[in-house]
Motif scaffolding. Structure first.
Motif: not given
Length: 134
Positions: A55-62, A66-71, A113-119
């Motif tokens: 839950l915490l992971y997904w609330k942090l909007a991972p 993912c639109q960036y190549a790396d950390t 949560w998994a759908k957030e930012y899928s655009d």
């Protein structure tokens, strides 16, 4: 110690004495703009329930990152979110490595949560295990 640090210390001390259910509820209702040390405490605690960690992971909007190549690219693009980015990586690593050793609750990231930012364009993938319902 400033007022924010004192408040964070009080919250963490309180959380250390709570049941997994209370911690889960705290994460569910947490204002993610305040006291990030509490979130780090949860993400770095092996006693955290697996569902709470997920839950915490997904609330942090991972997926946003993912639109960036790396950390490093994510940190450069969104420097104000450095603590979130690093906590996402910590939870991902801990979760995949069976760091969290209890599971009392269920959580399905695919419900919302998994759908957030899928655009956004996705350069990196979310590990499959982080999408798997508990």
């Amino acid at each position: 110690m400033d007022t924010d640090e004192q408040g964070e210390a009080i919250i963490i001390k309180f959380a250390q004495k709570q049941t997994p259910l209370v911690i889960h509820q705290m994460v569910e209702e947490w204002n993610f703009g305040s006291y990030p040390g509490f979130l780090a405490f949860v993400g770095n605690n092996p006693d955290t329930d697996k569902a709470t960690a997920l839950l915490l992971y997904w609330k942090l909007a991972p997926r946003f990152y993912c639109q960036y190549a790396d950390t490093q690219a994510a940190l450069e693009a969104v420097p104000y979110a450095a603590k979130d980015i690093m906590l996402i990586e910590t939870i991902e690593r801990n979760y995949q490595g069976d760091f969290y050793h209890t599971q009392q609750f269920g959580f399905d990231p695919n419900q919302y949560w998994a759908k957030e930012y899928s655009d956004l364009p996705q350069v990196r993938e979310i590990p499959t295990i982080m999408l798997t319902p508990l």
